[in-house]
Scaffold this active site. Structure first.
Site, PDB file in Angstrom:
ATOM      1  N   GLU A   1       0.837  -1.202   0.000  1.00 33.67           N
ATOM      2  CA  GLU A   1       0.000   0.000   0.000  1.00 33.67           C
ATOM      3  C   GLU A   1       0.873   1.254   0.000  1.00 33.67           C
ATOM      4  O   GLU A   1       1.832   1.359   0.773  1.00 33.67           O
ATOM      5  CB  GLU A   1      -0.897  -0.012   1.242  1.00 33.67           C
ATOM      6  CG  GLU A   1      -1.703   1.259   1.452  1.00 33.67           C
ATOM      7  CD  GLU A   1      -2.325   1.330   2.830  1.00 33.67           C
ATOM      8  OE1 GLU A   1      -3.240   2.156   3.010  1.00 33.67           O
ATOM      9  OE2 GLU A   1      -1.902   0.577   3.726  1.00 33.67           O
TER      10      GLU A   1
ATOM     11  N   LYS B   1      -9.651   2.376  -2.953  1.00 34.92           N
ATOM     12  CA  LYS B   1     -10.093   1.776  -1.689  1.00 34.92           C
ATOM     13  C   LYS B   1     -11.527   2.176  -1.365  1.00 34.92           C
ATOM     14  O   LYS B   1     -11.869   3.357  -1.356  1.00 34.92           O
ATOM     15  CB  LYS B   1      -9.143   2.192  -0.565  1.00 34.92           C
ATOM     16  CG  LYS B   1      -9.411   1.501   0.761  1.00 34.92           C
ATOM     17  CD  LYS B   1      -8.374   1.897   1.808  1.00 34.92           C
ATOM     18  CE  LYS B   1      -8.621   1.163   3.118  1.00 34.92           C
ATOM     19  NZ  LYS B   1      -7.633   1.559   4.159  1.00 34.92           N
TER      20      LYS B   1
ATOM     21  N   CYS C   1      -5.054  -2.399   2.987  1.00 34.26           N
ATOM     22  CA  CYS C   1      -4.928  -2.214   4.435  1.00 34.26           C
ATOM     23  C   CYS C   1      -6.001  -2.997   5.192  1.00 34.26           C
ATOM     24  O   CYS C   1      -6.145  -4.190   5.007  1.00 34.26           O
ATOM     25  CB  CYS C   1      -4.968  -0.721   4.768  1.00 34.26           C
ATOM     26  SG  CYS C   1      -4.449  -0.326   6.453  1.00 34.26           S
TER      27      CYS C   1
END
Length: 301
Positions: A56, A121, A179
């Site tokens: 990430e 995301k 994440c």
């Protein structure tokens, strides 16, 4: 040999850059950070992976801003490397759409330096990636931003990436969880329902320092693999970068010569069997715990 339960074999490489959080966005270290990832990627190419995964926000900047040619990248260090190695790359980077509009994203770059697809995301971290309930908590924004909290916009598309293995003559599909998204069971389920045969988890757990958090975070990925019957590949900035079979077994992880797997630098290439099977959870979701709750209620009555 990997998980024999799958039906499509791909060689996947993961890169663990091990960049400290207080160095990650230091402009003076930008070139050094990028060079580190490029060199680790080049080293991993000697094991002939089908594609390589960076963690990430591994790219130290806005990846799309550093590509003035638009969708094709023929001049930047990343583009030059993937074209020379003929090696596709999945990398995490913030995405700047316009002033005030940013996403936490992952790009898939082809072996020709072309940005094939991007995932933004979907599930952002409250008070970490955005300030929630802004009409009521807007007074907290100046304090939040002073602590380094970003203000990202959530993605809306359940993106599925295509990958091809020339050696195995196979085409596979995967999705990415960024994440803590691997701690959201329904999100992983939706990706698999959209056709993902493998889940990539890219994360940066450097926020938590020397703690148990990277190992606790790893456990979430194990559950997502078992629930959906697909392998999970993790690429983490400081660790734990590893390969998890569709049965939940952690088959291998990035380690140093002393066996440490957190706060170490390295790369690892493993065969991954993409799986397209179905599980009870995929088909029925949370029906089982809901049935258990109903049974308890009936028993109580």
């Amino acid at each position: 040999k990997g998980d024999p339960g799958g039906d499509k074999l791909f060689r996947v490489g993961v890169i663990q850059g091990n960049i400290a959080q207080d160095e990650k966005w230091d402009a003076a270290l930008r070139d050094l950070i990028l060079e580190k990832y490029l060199k680790l990627t080049e080293l991993s190419s000697f094991d002939d992976p089908d594609f390589v995964v960076w963690p990430e926000a591994a790219y130290p900047g806005f990846f799309n801003q550093d590509h003035p040619a638009g969708e094709k990248d023929f001049s930047s260090p990343v583009g030059a490397l993937v074209r020379r190695l003929k090696l596709p790359l999945l990398l995490g980077s913030p995405h700047r759409e316009s002033e005030g509009l940013y996403m936490n994203s992952v790009y898939y770059v082809s072996d020709q330096g072309e940005i094939v697809k991007r995932y933004d995301k979907i599930h952002l971290v409250p008070f970490g990636e955005y300030v929630p309930f802004k009409p009521f908590l807007s007074f907290l924004e100046p304090y939040a931003y002073s602590l380094g909290i970003s203000d990202f916009t959530e993605g809306r598309e359940y993106t599925v990436f295509d990958v091809y293995s020339e050696e195995a003559a196979a085409k596979g599909r995967f999705s990415v969880l960024i994440c803590f998204e691997d701690a959201v069971p329904e999100l992983a389920r939706r990706f698999v329902q959209h056709g993902a045969e493998c889940l990539m988890v890219v994360t940066n757990d450097a926020w938590f320092g020397q703690s148990a958090e990277p190992y606790q975070h790893l456990q979430a990925s194990v559950f997502r693999a078992v629930e959906n019957g697909v392998p999970v590949v993790r690429a983490a900035n400081i660790g734990i970068s590893c390969f998890i079979s569709s049965r939940g077994k952690v088959e291998d992880r990035v380690r140093n010569e002393k066996g440490y797997d957190s706060y170490v630098t390295g790369a690892l290439i493993r065969p991954v069997y993409f799986s397209s099977g179905t599980t009870f959870y995929q088909k029925f979701g949370f029906l089982f715990p809901q049935a258990c709750l109903l049974g308890i209620f009936i028993a109580f009555l």
